[in-house]
Design a protein around this motif. Structure first.
Motif, PDB file in Angstrom:
ATOM      1  N   PRO A 168      29.237  45.335   6.501  1.00  0.00           N
ATOM      2  CA  PRO A 168      28.626  44.006   6.465  1.00  0.00           C
ATOM      3  C   PRO A 168      27.909  43.686   7.776  1.00  0.00           C
ATOM      4  O   PRO A 168      28.422  43.956   8.861  1.00  0.00           O
ATOM      5  CB  PRO A 168      29.820  43.068   6.260  1.00  0.00           C
ATOM      6  CG  PRO A 168      30.882  43.921   5.655  1.00  0.00           C
ATOM      7  CD  PRO A 168      30.672  45.291   6.231  1.00  0.00           C
ATOM      8  N   SER A 169      26.729  43.101   7.659  1.00  0.00           N
ATOM      9  CA  SER A 169      25.973  42.706   8.855  1.00  0.00           C
ATOM     10  C   SER A 169      26.734  41.645   9.649  1.00  0.00           C
ATOM     11  O   SER A 169      26.557  41.525  10.860  1.00  0.00           O
ATOM     12  CB  SER A 169      24.596  42.195   8.459  1.00  0.00           C
ATOM     13  OG  SER A 169      24.713  41.088   7.586  1.00  0.00           O
ATOM     14  N   LEU A 170      27.599  40.907   8.967  1.00  0.00           N
ATOM     15  CA  LEU A 170      28.394  39.894   9.669  1.00  0.00           C
ATOM     16  C   LEU A 170      29.363  40.505  10.680  1.00  0.00           C
ATOM     17  O   LEU A 170      29.816  39.810  11.595  1.00  0.00           O
ATOM     18  CB  LEU A 170      29.164  39.031   8.661  1.00  0.00           C
ATOM     19  CG  LEU A 170      28.348  37.928   7.999  1.00  0.00           C
ATOM     20  CD1 LEU A 170      29.145  37.263   6.892  1.00  0.00           C
ATOM     21  CD2 LEU A 170      27.895  36.899   9.017  1.00  0.00           C
ATOM     22  N   PHE A 171      29.681  41.787  10.538  1.00  0.00           N
ATOM     23  CA  PHE A 171      30.524  42.448  11.536  1.00  0.00           C
ATOM     24  C   PHE A 171      29.868  42.377  12.918  1.00  0.00           C
ATOM     25  O   PHE A 171      30.550  42.248  13.931  1.00  0.00           O
ATOM     26  CB  PHE A 171      30.791  43.898  11.166  1.00  0.00           C
ATOM     27  CG  PHE A 171      31.897  44.111  10.166  1.00  0.00           C
ATOM     28  CD1 PHE A 171      32.570  43.058   9.574  1.00  0.00           C
ATOM     29  CD2 PHE A 171      32.274  45.393   9.822  1.00  0.00           C
ATOM     30  CE1 PHE A 171      33.587  43.269   8.644  1.00  0.00           C
ATOM     31  CE2 PHE A 171      33.290  45.630   8.900  1.00  0.00           C
ATOM     32  CZ  PHE A 171      33.948  44.562   8.320  1.00  0.00           C
ATOM     33  N   ASN A 172      28.534  42.478  12.948  1.00  0.00           N
ATOM     34  CA  ASN A 172      27.829  42.373  14.231  1.00  0.00           C
ATOM     35  C   ASN A 172      27.992  40.981  14.821  1.00  0.00           C
ATOM     36  O   ASN A 172      28.237  40.827  16.017  1.00  0.00           O
ATOM     37  CB  ASN A 172      26.346  42.704  14.049  1.00  0.00           C
ATOM     38  CG  ASN A 172      26.128  44.105  13.546  1.00  0.00           C
ATOM     39  OD1 ASN A 172      26.845  45.024  13.901  1.00  0.00           O
ATOM     40  ND2 ASN A 172      25.137  44.265  12.688  1.00  0.00           N
ATOM     41  N   VAL A 173      27.868  39.976  13.981  1.00  0.00           N
ATOM     42  CA  VAL A 173      27.996  38.586  14.435  1.00  0.00           C
ATOM     43  C   VAL A 173      29.420  38.323  14.909  1.00  0.00           C
ATOM     44  O   VAL A 173      29.632  37.738  15.978  1.00  0.00           O
ATOM     45  CB  VAL A 173      27.607  37.606  13.301  1.00  0.00           C
ATOM     46  CG1 VAL A 173      27.866  36.166  13.699  1.00  0.00           C
ATOM     47  CG2 VAL A 173      26.156  37.808  12.904  1.00  0.00           C
ATOM     48  N   THR A 174      30.404  38.752  14.132  1.00  0.00           N
ATOM     49  CA  THR A 174      31.795  38.492  14.513  1.00  0.00           C
ATOM     50  C   THR A 174      32.165  39.244  15.797  1.00  0.00           C
ATOM     51  O   THR A 174      32.972  38.751  16.588  1.00  0.00           O
ATOM     52  CB  THR A 174      32.774  38.853  13.380  1.00  0.00           C
ATOM     53  OG1 THR A 174      32.611  40.221  13.014  1.00  0.00           O
ATOM     54  CG2 THR A 174      32.566  37.957  12.175  1.00  0.00           C
ATOM     55  N   THR A 175      31.562  40.399  16.005  1.00  0.00           N
ATOM     56  CA  THR A 175      31.817  41.136  17.242  1.00  0.00           C
ATOM     57  C   THR A 175      31.326  40.338  18.445  1.00  0.00           C
ATOM     58  O   THR A 175      32.033  40.225  19.459  1.00  0.00           O
ATOM     59  CB  THR A 175      31.146  42.525  17.193  1.00  0.00           C
ATOM     60  OG1 THR A 175      31.685  43.246  16.085  1.00  0.00           O
ATOM     61  CG2 THR A 175      31.383  43.307  18.467  1.00  0.00           C
ATOM     62  N   VAL A 176      30.148  39.754  18.334  1.00  0.00           N
ATOM     63  CA  VAL A 176      29.623  38.917  19.424  1.00  0.00           C
ATOM     64  C   VAL A 176      30.535  37.703  19.629  1.00  0.00           C
ATOM     65  O   VAL A 176      30.850  37.332  20.772  1.00  0.00           O
ATOM     66  CB  VAL A 176      28.171  38.480  19.127  1.00  0.00           C
ATOM     67  CG1 VAL A 176      27.699  37.416  20.112  1.00  0.00           C
ATOM     68  CG2 VAL A 176      27.239  39.685  19.153  1.00  0.00           C
ATOM     69  N   LEU A 177      30.993  37.098  18.542  1.00  0.00           N
ATOM     70  CA  LEU A 177      31.857  35.917  18.650  1.00  0.00           C
ATOM     71  C   LEU A 177      33.161  36.234  19.375  1.00  0.00           C
ATOM     72  O   LEU A 177      33.614  35.457  20.229  1.00  0.00           O
ATOM     73  CB  LEU A 177      32.161  35.340  17.260  1.00  0.00           C
ATOM     74  CG  LEU A 177      31.003  34.665  16.535  1.00  0.00           C
ATOM     75  CD1 LEU A 177      31.429  34.229  15.132  1.00  0.00           C
ATOM     76  CD2 LEU A 177      30.476  33.487  17.333  1.00  0.00           C
ATOM     77  N   ILE A 178      33.768  37.378  19.063  1.00  0.00           N
ATOM     78  CA  ILE A 178      35.054  37.684  19.692  1.00  0.00           C
ATOM     79  C   ILE A 178      34.881  38.046  21.162  1.00  0.00           C
ATOM     80  O   ILE A 178      35.723  37.722  21.997  1.00  0.00           O
ATOM     81  CB  ILE A 178      35.847  38.748  18.907  1.00  0.00           C
ATOM     82  CG1 ILE A 178      37.328  38.631  19.252  1.00  0.00           C
ATOM     83  CG2 ILE A 178      35.331  40.145  19.166  1.00  0.00           C
ATOM     84  CD1 ILE A 178      38.262  39.260  18.277  1.00  0.00           C
ATOM     85  N   VAL A 179      33.762  38.684  21.500  1.00  0.00           N
ATOM     86  CA  VAL A 179      33.499  38.989  22.914  1.00  0.00           C
ATOM     87  C   VAL A 179      33.269  37.685  23.685  1.00  0.00           C
ATOM     88  O   VAL A 179      33.811  37.496  24.782  1.00  0.00           O
ATOM     89  CB  VAL A 179      32.302  39.954  23.060  1.00  0.00           C
ATOM     90  CG1 VAL A 179      31.839  40.049  24.499  1.00  0.00           C
ATOM     91  CG2 VAL A 179      32.666  41.340  22.522  1.00  0.00           C
TER      92      VAL A 179
END
Length: 193
Positions: free
Chosen positions: A57-68
């Protein structure tokens, strides 16, 4: 007792650790063992064959930025606690919680993207593992958000400051651990797809 201390035992001084910090480290080791076991099972199962290529899912990229970003704001909260700057401590704790909540929501929505590709929890193990990895991580992050909420309440009660850092240090350690764990899972899944 906030920090490790030297305790005299006979003629020797022994370093001690805050008992709650020790328990937290045992918990982190346990969680690590769970994810290492799952990673091993993933590799073994993948070697058996019948392993479809799944578009993550492309949202994995977004969630990765959010957790960082949440890890950065949590670190800032700790720095401000050490400086007794309660306004910025509280604000960064709130931001960390909001970013983490966005991460969990993003992970849930990413499951919708998987479903749209006909990747379900039941069926091919490739999809099942993605749901297990992301779901377990999200569950631990929800626990972290609860812990963060407790630290935030205590920050508003003036119980988190430069002379009382044990609780925020524990939250910070767990937070960075969860961020690192997600980065590991993200890279592991991409490299082993």
């Amino acid at each position: 007792m906030d920090k490790a201390a030297d305790i005299p035992v006979g003629n020797v001084r022994v370093r001690s650790m805050h008992p709650k910090k020790f328990a937290m480290w045992l918990f982190i080791i346990t969680v690590t063992m769970i994810f290492v076991s799952l990673s091993s099972a993933y590799i073994v199962k993948r070697a058996e064959g019948n392993w479809p290529l799944i578009e993550f899912p492309s949202l994995f990229n977004v969630t990765t930025v959010l957790i960082v970003l949440s890890s950065v704001t949590m670190q800032l909260a700790y720095i401000f606690a050490k400086k007794n700057n309660l306004f910025w401590l509280r604000l960064n704790l709130i931001l960390s919680g909001l970013l983490a909540s966005g991460f969990v929501i993003g992970q849930y929505l990413s499951w919708s993207q998987l479903v749209s590709q006909d990747v379900y929890f039941v069926g091919n193990p490739a999809g099942s593992f993605i749901y297990v990895f992301t779901g377990l991580h999200a569950l631990h992050l929800i626990g972290g958000v609860v812990f963060l909420a407790i630290v935030l309440v205590n920050a508003f009660r003036y119980k988190v400051h430069s002379k009382s850092l044990a609780q925020i240090e524990m939250c910070l350690t767990y937070w960075h651990y969860l961020g690192g764990l997600w980065l590991y899972l993200y890279l592991f899944l991409i490299l082993n797809n």
